[in-house]
Design a protein around this motif. Structure first.
Motif, PDB file in Angstrom:
ATOM      1  N   VAL A 109       0.816  -1.217   0.000  1.00 20.60           N
ATOM      2  CA  VAL A 109       0.000   0.000   0.000  1.00 20.60           C
ATOM      3  C   VAL A 109       0.852   1.270   0.000  1.00 20.60           C
ATOM      4  O   VAL A 109       0.422   2.311  -0.509  1.00 20.60           O
ATOM      5  N   SER A 110       2.091   1.191   0.508  1.00 18.03           N
ATOM      6  CA  SER A 110       2.945   2.386   0.516  1.00 18.03           C
ATOM      7  C   SER A 110       3.290   2.847  -0.889  1.00 18.03           C
ATOM      8  O   SER A 110       3.682   3.996  -1.094  1.00 18.03           O
ATOM      9  N   MET A 111       3.114   2.000  -1.868  1.00 19.54           N
ATOM     10  CA  MET A 111       3.403   2.385  -3.255  1.00 19.54           C
ATOM     11  C   MET A 111       2.367   3.367  -3.784  1.00 19.54           C
ATOM     12  O   MET A 111       2.503   3.868  -4.894  1.00 19.54           O
ATOM     13  N   GLY A 112       1.318   3.626  -3.014  1.00 17.18           N
ATOM     14  CA  GLY A 112       0.362   4.641  -3.426  1.00 17.18           C
ATOM     15  C   GLY A 112       0.818   6.054  -3.097  1.00 17.18           C
ATOM     16  O   GLY A 112       0.113   7.014  -3.370  1.00 17.18           O
ATOM     17  N   GLN A 113       2.011   6.192  -2.537  1.00 15.23           N
ATOM     18  CA  GLN A 113       2.500   7.521  -2.173  1.00 15.23           C
ATOM     19  C   GLN A 113       2.819   8.329  -3.415  1.00 15.23           C
ATOM     20  O   GLN A 113       3.088   7.793  -4.488  1.00 15.23           O
ATOM     21  N   GLN A 114       2.791   9.632  -3.229  1.00  9.11           N
ATOM     22  CA  GLN A 114       3.064  10.555  -4.328  1.00  9.11           C
ATOM     23  C   GLN A 114       4.527  10.451  -4.713  1.00  9.11           C
ATOM     24  O   GLN A 114       5.419  10.502  -3.882  1.00  9.11           O
ATOM     25  N   ALA A 115       4.767  10.299  -6.022  1.00  8.01           N
ATOM     26  CA  ALA A 115       6.153  10.297  -6.543  1.00  8.01           C
ATOM     27  C   ALA A 115       6.146  11.214  -7.750  1.00  8.01           C
ATOM     28  O   ALA A 115       5.757  10.799  -8.838  1.00  8.01           O
ATOM     29  N   GLY A 116       6.558  12.436  -7.558  1.00 10.54           N
ATOM     30  CA  GLY A 116       6.485  13.400  -8.654  1.00 10.54           C
ATOM     31  C   GLY A 116       5.030  13.774  -8.909  1.00 10.54           C
ATOM     32  O   GLY A 116       4.285  14.106  -7.988  1.00 10.54           O
ATOM     33  N   VAL A 117       4.630  13.680 -10.159  1.00 12.31           N
ATOM     34  CA  VAL A 117       3.238  14.013 -10.507  1.00 12.31           C
ATOM     35  C   VAL A 117       2.342  12.779 -10.460  1.00 12.31           C
ATOM     36  O   VAL A 117       1.137  12.867 -10.672  1.00 12.31           O
TER      37      VAL A 117
ATOM     38  N   THR B  61       2.057   8.423  -8.855  1.00  9.21           N
ATOM     39  CA  THR B  61       2.326   7.649  -7.655  1.00  9.21           C
ATOM     40  C   THR B  61       3.492   6.712  -7.916  1.00  9.21           C
ATOM     41  O   THR B  61       3.836   6.437  -9.068  1.00  9.21           O
ATOM     42  N   ALA B  62       4.042   6.198  -6.843  1.00  9.25           N
ATOM     43  CA  ALA B  62       5.165   5.273  -6.983  1.00  9.25           C
ATOM     44  C   ALA B  62       4.740   4.034  -7.765  1.00  9.25           C
ATOM     45  O   ALA B  62       5.495   3.507  -8.583  1.00  9.25           O
ATOM     46  N   PHE B  63       3.516   3.595  -7.575  1.00  9.87           N
ATOM     47  CA  PHE B  63       3.053   2.392  -8.256  1.00  9.87           C
ATOM     48  C   PHE B  63       2.914   2.646  -9.760  1.00  9.87           C
ATOM     49  O   PHE B  63       3.296   1.817 -10.582  1.00  9.87           O
ATOM     50  N   ALA B  64       2.358   3.790 -10.105  1.00 10.23           N
ATOM     51  CA  ALA B  64       2.217   4.121 -11.529  1.00 10.23           C
ATOM     52  C   ALA B  64       3.583   4.196 -12.184  1.00 10.23           C
ATOM     53  O   ALA B  64       3.786   3.731 -13.308  1.00 10.23           O
ATOM     54  N   LEU B  65       4.539   4.771 -11.475  1.00 11.79           N
ATOM     55  CA  LEU B  65       5.894   4.868 -12.012  1.00 11.79           C
ATOM     56  C   LEU B  65       6.508   3.482 -12.181  1.00 11.79           C
ATOM     57  O   LEU B  65       7.189   3.188 -13.163  1.00 11.79           O
TER      58      LEU B  65
ATOM     59  N   GLU C 157       0.526  -5.794 -21.335  1.00 13.30           N
ATOM     60  CA  GLU C 157      -0.880  -5.479 -21.050  1.00 13.30           C
ATOM     61  C   GLU C 157      -1.226  -5.901 -19.631  1.00 13.30           C
ATOM     62  O   GLU C 157      -1.993  -5.220 -18.940  1.00 13.30           O
ATOM     63  N   HIS C 158      -0.677  -7.026 -19.210  1.00 15.75           N
ATOM     64  CA  HIS C 158      -0.941  -7.500 -17.845  1.00 15.75           C
ATOM     65  C   HIS C 158      -0.401  -6.503 -16.833  1.00 15.75           C
ATOM     66  O   HIS C 158      -1.065  -6.184 -15.842  1.00 15.75           O
ATOM     67  N   VAL C 159       0.778  -6.004 -17.075  1.00 13.56           N
ATOM     68  CA  VAL C 159       1.377  -5.039 -16.148  1.00 13.56           C
ATOM     69  C   VAL C 159       0.518  -3.778 -16.087  1.00 13.56           C
ATOM     70  O   VAL C 159       0.250  -3.231 -15.019  1.00 13.56           O
ATOM     71  N   GLU C 160       0.072  -3.329 -17.247  1.00 14.08           N
ATOM     72  CA  GLU C 160      -0.702  -2.090 -17.278  1.00 14.08           C
ATOM     73  C   GLU C 160      -2.034  -2.243 -16.565  1.00 14.08           C
ATOM     74  O   GLU C 160      -2.594  -1.276 -16.053  1.00 14.08           O
ATOM     75  N   ALA C 161      -2.526  -3.469 -16.520  1.00 15.82           N
ATOM     76  CA  ALA C 161      -3.813  -3.698 -15.850  1.00 15.82           C
ATOM     77  C   ALA C 161      -3.662  -3.954 -14.351  1.00 15.82           C
ATOM     78  O   ALA C 161      -4.652  -4.046 -13.644  1.00 15.82           O
ATOM     79  N   MET C 162      -2.428  -4.059 -13.888  1.00 15.52           N
ATOM     80  CA  MET C 162      -2.239  -4.359 -12.450  1.00 15.52           C
ATOM     81  C   MET C 162      -2.717  -3.209 -11.583  1.00 15.52           C
ATOM     82  O   MET C 162      -2.625  -2.039 -11.969  1.00 15.52           O
ATOM     83  N   LYS C 163      -3.203  -3.578 -10.415  1.00 14.60           N
ATOM     84  CA  LYS C 163      -3.656  -2.537  -9.481  1.00 14.60           C
ATOM     85  C   LYS C 163      -2.860  -2.655  -8.193  1.00 14.60           C
ATOM     86  O   LYS C 163      -2.411  -3.743  -7.808  1.00 14.60           O
ATOM     87  N   ILE C 164      -2.764  -1.551  -7.508  1.00 14.37           N
ATOM     88  CA  ILE C 164      -2.038  -1.571  -6.247  1.00 14.37           C
ATOM     89  C   ILE C 164      -2.854  -2.383  -5.241  1.00 14.37           C
ATOM     90  O   ILE C 164      -4.085  -2.373  -5.262  1.00 14.37           O
ATOM     91  N   SER C 165      -2.143  -3.118  -4.393  1.00 14.81           N
ATOM     92  CA  SER C 165      -2.868  -3.873  -3.385  1.00 14.81           C
ATOM     93  C   SER C 165      -2.874  -3.068  -2.094  1.00 14.81           C
ATOM     94  O   SER C 165      -2.211  -2.042  -1.997  1.00 14.81           O
TER      95      SER C 165
END
Lengths: 297, 714
Positions: B99-107, B109-113, B155-163
């Motif tokens: 869940v910490s990967m939901g933190q803001q990283a630049g513009v 989130t860390a997970f999106a990055l 495509e699988h990676v792009e569809a992943m969601k943060i847990s």
């Protein structure tokens, strides 16, 4: 080919006399000065009396003054033998849209007009048609039939082969036995050095030479547009180019050629006139003859 | 040299190279032919050759332009083989999805990055590369194993969601080590890419049964090329709700309850006046909000609420004031009845005040003065043994048995299953109990529901009443009572002696009489609890029942036995949801907070083969609902909250990581492109970018030369 006898052209020079500038050799007493001092009304010079001279020519006034005997020498006028030399090579039959007629027709009409004038002056006229060799020759005579023969010969001429002007002028020079007047009409599209050598042959024989340089207006302006394939008329080959790219070079080369030609003429003391086939003959001819007269005087 | 073209179909466009030549030929054919006597002036033009060279150069450039464009569109890829790399490689990618990967990283989130970098990494791999994709959420999970379908993988990676999970690297690294350990006769280069925010809680914490992450990573470094890709933010400040609990776990209608929420500030706020705003919601409706100054440390906020009607309520606290919003909520699911019913079974009847159960009933449900909140959450109901058949024991929080001469078999048939299935029984032994009946039916030589055999009923010696002494003074039921030798009032005149030596091993004596005999025992029978008072619940045998402490004792005992009824439906991420299935069902559908559905099939568990449903993938925060018929499950809904440790975003920077985790690895900064980070040796270089630059240069050169050549010729 249409007739070369152009009444208008002839009419334009009717009032003018064509006089040879150089001393001509003639068998008849005519308008032209003779190098031979004989019976004549024009006093030329004095010389010392030597036994055997004709005492009728003694100048008594000089004797009275100088107490020595001198005889008078007189300039003898004679008839002119005029040769018309006409280039009938392939390049002479070129005509562009802006020209009144082809270069050959223009030159032929011009020479016919001048020939008629000579005929009227009771001068002998002759004709040579040439390309890289003498195509036909009409020896000089002073008669109307001669004139007619000349015009017929000019009218029947067909485009010849390529030009070797220098060589053919040498041959022409060898054909002319008697000093006279030579009027050469050509586009002078040949190597300048060969031309100069040929012209010098004419001068060596003491002929008075008039050169008529005939050009088509398109040859003068080189006003072409768009990618064009130029074909030579005398076997020079083809050239594919953009006229705009080569125009400067063309004009420079033309200027250089003409300058070389003029220089060669000046060296030999010849008169040369540049003519364009877009100019009307009746406006051109008087100009030529007047210019000759001015030069003479 | 070129391994392949990504878009080989575009190679057909190479035929366009002929276009300039065809155009040139057409133009040549369309050129006009002109006779020119003075062609000699054009010949031997020294510029002619130069112009022809220029034209040839322009034609070459014009042919090159479509060639380069077609090549660029075909997307050639330069294989690493040429650079000394190898295609025989197995790439393992682990994406941290805690869940910490939901933190803001630049513009972002860390997970999106992390996803973006993973996609770029996969894109840079040559075809047929074996790739294993894993994620670390509430546990380590292999998403795709040894796949070479890179397009599907992207495509699988792009569809992943943060847990919403909080597993640790100590759980994940041993599994990763297995993935990168070469198999027999396998000649493969292994590469491991870990994309993480390097939260200390994830990397340094050793979970129970987990390995030492430092040691395991070092071992992995010996087996594979390791790349640790930093995607974390630079501001690890976070507000986190660590707890949301009611003051009293037994919630009933008509009783005001206080909910306490603990909020911690993890990291250091930018300003000293950092504020956190907390909002309290019940079933989605805002009921209150509070604001606190909190730059560092922790604080608590409290909300009171009074439930007006029975039912199940979702209590929620939401906070604002930081950049990590994923953990700014916490839930509590509460079942709120009108009261917790307690059944008191006795033999005799009569008016309530005349019954033996009156004192016990009064202790269970003390009278509340009008206008005040009710004192007890329990409600007593007395029933005679003849009425047992009509009773459903399962609706009662506890069943009390007063001493009786005869124990009906119906009572046993109801009582014993009730206890073994998790019920609670409180037994009082007065002098009237039929010891033989109790021993035969309730003790059954230790196989029953009472912890010891009844020996005999005895009276206090010398007529001196016995006192009630607490022996297990740390037991929660005595919390409110003082530990001491006796109650101050009341006394016990008769008691039931038990066979102490024969008592069940796990039976605990909580209190004793002043003569040393057991007064109160506790034992566990099956899933349930049994409390045995070796005395009556009423005077004159037991005057303690009239003391003011007796209701307190009974209340505390009942509270203790009922426990926290909502604990099973309030879980943290990673915990397992378990519940007994009351009625057999083939399968049930569970709807997760993200609206995905999971099929659950009850399984028989335990020696008694009771049906139970079990769900382990509690990786998302929020409400889970099981679609089941009424009566199949006692509590078909439950909530999952984040683990407190994930709120601390404090992370390891490059230096700290290097000093902690020694061994071979390469640290990749967030700003470093993946292709550059991985290095030319291991990446496939796409040449289309360079070709497009080349195309631009060719176009510029052609335009410039065409202008320049045209100018010269004028």
């Amino acid at each position: 080919m249409a007739g070369v006898f152009d009444p208008k052209a002839i009419a334009s020079i009717d009032h003018l006399d064509i006089k040879a500038q150089r001393l001509m050799e003639g068998f008849m007493l005519g308008n032209h000065r003779s190098p031979f001092r004989g019976v004549s009304t024009d006093f030329a010079e004095h010389r010392h009396y030597v036994p055997g001279d004709d005492t009728r020519h003694l100048d008594w006034k000089v004797y009275a003054r100088a107490d020595r005997f001198f005889v008078k020498k007189y300039e003898q006028d004679t008839n002119l033998k005029a040769w018309m030399l006409l280039d009938c090579s392939n390049s002479m039959f070129f005509k562009s849209e802006g020209a009144l007629m082809s270069k050959y027709e223009y030159a032929a009409t011009l020479l016919a007009s001048i020939s008629y004038k000579f005929y009227k002056q009771q001068d002998a006229i002759g004709l040579m048609l040439f390309d890289k060799d003498v195509v036909s020759m009409v020896p000089p005579k002073a008669s109307f039939s001669q004139f007619k023969l000349m015009t017929d010969t000019m009218e029947k001429a067909k485009p010849g082969k390529d030009t070797a002007l220098g060589e053919v002028i040498k041959k022409l020079g060898m054909q002319i036995k008697q000093r006279g007047m030579v009027i050469l009409a050509s586009d002078f599209l040949d190597d300048i050095d060969a031309l100069s050598e040929g012209l010098s042959m004419l001068n060596f024989e003491g002929n008075e030479v008039v050169l008529l340089h005939i050009e088509d207006p398109l040859e003068r302006s080189f006003d072409f547009n768009g990618q064009t394939v130029f074909r030579g008329l005398e076997g020079e080959g083809k050239l594919n180019c953009n006229p705009g790219d080569v125009k400067a070079h063309y004009l420079a080369q033309r200027e250089e050629h003409i300058a070389g030609l003029y220089h060669a003429c000046r060296m030999q003391g010849f008169f040369i006139e540049q003519l364009e086939t877009s100019e009307s003959l009746e406006s051109t001819l008087p100009g030529i003859l007047n210019t000759r007269s001015e030069v003479r005087t | 040299m070129l391994s392949f073209f990504s878009n080989a179909m575009m190679l057909w466009a190479l035929l366009a190279v002929a276009l300039p030549i065809i155009i040139e030929i057409i133009f040549r054919l369309r050129r006009r032919q002109v006779d020119l006597p003075t062609i000699r002036y054009l010949l031997r033009n020294p510029e002619e050759k130069k112009m022809k060279r220029q034209d040839r150069l322009l034609l070459i450039l014009r042919c090159l332009i479509p060639f380069v464009l077609a090549a660029a569109m075909a997307r050639p890829l330069l294989s690493p083989d040429w650079r000394g790399g190898t295609q025989n490689r197995h790439v393992t990618i682990l994406i941290d999805t805690t869940v910490s990967m939901g933190q803001q990283a630049g513009v972002s989130t860390a997970f999106a990055l992390a996803k973006k970098k993973a996609v770029r990494l996969i894109r840079a791999l040559p075809e047929k590369t074996q790739v294993t994709l894993a994620s670390l959420g509430h546990r380590m999970r292999i998403e795709k194993e040894r796949t070479d379908d890179l397009y599907a993988l992207r495509e699988h990676v792009e569809a992943m969601k943060i847990s919403h999970g909080a597993a640790t690297m100590s759980e994940a690294l041993p599994e990763l080590k297995e993935l990168v350990t070469p198999k027999a006769d396998e000649e493969v280069n292994h590469e491991l890419y870990i994309l993480s925010d390097f939260q200390k809680a994830t990397w340094l914490k050793k979970s129970a049964g987990g390995a030492d992450p430092v040691k395991v990573l070092q071992e992995i470094g010996e087996l594979a090329e390791v790349f640790v890709v930093d995607v974390g933010g630079s501001r690890p400040f976070n507000y986190f709700i660590t707890a949301l609990e009611p003051e009293d776990p037994l919630l009933v209608t008509g009783k005001t309850v206080r909910f306490d929420a603990q909020i911690e500030a993890k990291g250091v706020a930018e300003g000293a006046d950092a504020k956190v705003r907390a909002t309290f919601l019940v079933n989605g409706e805002k009921k209150g909000s509070q604001e606190r100054n909190l730059a560092t440390g922790s604080t608590s906020v409290s909300f009171t609420y009074r439930f007006g009607s029975p039912g199940e309520y979702l209590i929620e606290v939401a906070i604002e004031g930081d950049n990590h919003r994923l953990d700014n909520r916490r839930y509590y699911l509460a079942s709120v009845p009108d009261q917790y019913d307690v059944l008191i079974v006795e033999e005799g009847g009569g008016a309530p005040s005349e019954r033996d159960s009156w004192f016990l009933a009064s202790a269970v449900t003390p009278r509340t003065r009008p206008g005040l909140d009710r004192f007890s959450v329990f409600g007593a109901r007395s029933a005679q043994t003849s009425e047992i058949l009509r009773e459903d024991f399962d609706r009662y929080a506890a069943v009390c048995l007063l001493g009786m001469d005869r124990i009906p078999d119906d009572l046993i048939k109801k009582l014993e299953p009730y206890i073994r299935d998790g019920g609670r029984a409180i037994l009082f032994f007065n002098k009237d109990v039929n010891r033989w009946e109790y021993n035969e039916k309730l003790y059954r030589k230790g196989a029953g529901v009472i912890p010891a055999r009844l020996v005999n009923a005895a009276s206090a010696e010398d007529g001196k009443p016995l006192s009630f002494s607490i022996t297990a003074d740390t037991h929660p039921i005595f919390r409110e009572l003082q530990a001491g030798p006796s109650f101050k009032t009341g006394g016990i005149n008769t008691f039931m002696a038990l066979d102490e030596k024969g008592r069940l091993p796990d039976a605990q004596i909580l209190a004793s009489f002043s003569n040393g005999k057991p007064a109160l025992m506790e034992t566990r029978i099956g899933k349930g609890q049994v409390f045995v008072f070796c005395m009556a619940a009423h005077p004159p045998e037991n005057f303690m029942a009239t003391s003011p402490e007796f209701p307190v004792l009974i209340q505390e005992l009942l509270r203790y036995s009922v426990g926290r009824p909502d604990a099973v439906v309030n879980l943290e991420s990673g915990e397992v949801f378990k519940q007994d299935v009351l009625v057999s069902a083939q399968h049930m559908i569970l709807r997760k907070p993200d609206n995905t559905k999971v099929r659950m099939t009850p399984a028989k568990v335990g020696a008694e083969k009771l049906l139970q449903v079990r769900f382990e993938q509690t990786d998302r925060m929020g409400m889970y609902e099981i679609d089941a018929q009424k009566g199949v499950l006692k509590r078909p809904r439950f909530v999952v909250n984040l683990r407190a440790q994930e709120g601390d975003l404090a992370r390891l920077d490059e230096d700290a990581f290097a000093s902690t985790f020694t061994g071979r690895k390469t640290w990749v900064q967030p700003s470093t492109p993946m292709e550059e980070a991985v290095g030319e040796k291991y990446s496939v270089v796409e040449l289309s970018g360079s070709l497009l630059w080349c195309l631009a240069a060719l176009l510029a050169a052609e335009s410039f030369l065409a202008w320049k050549f045209g100018k010269r010729r004028k």
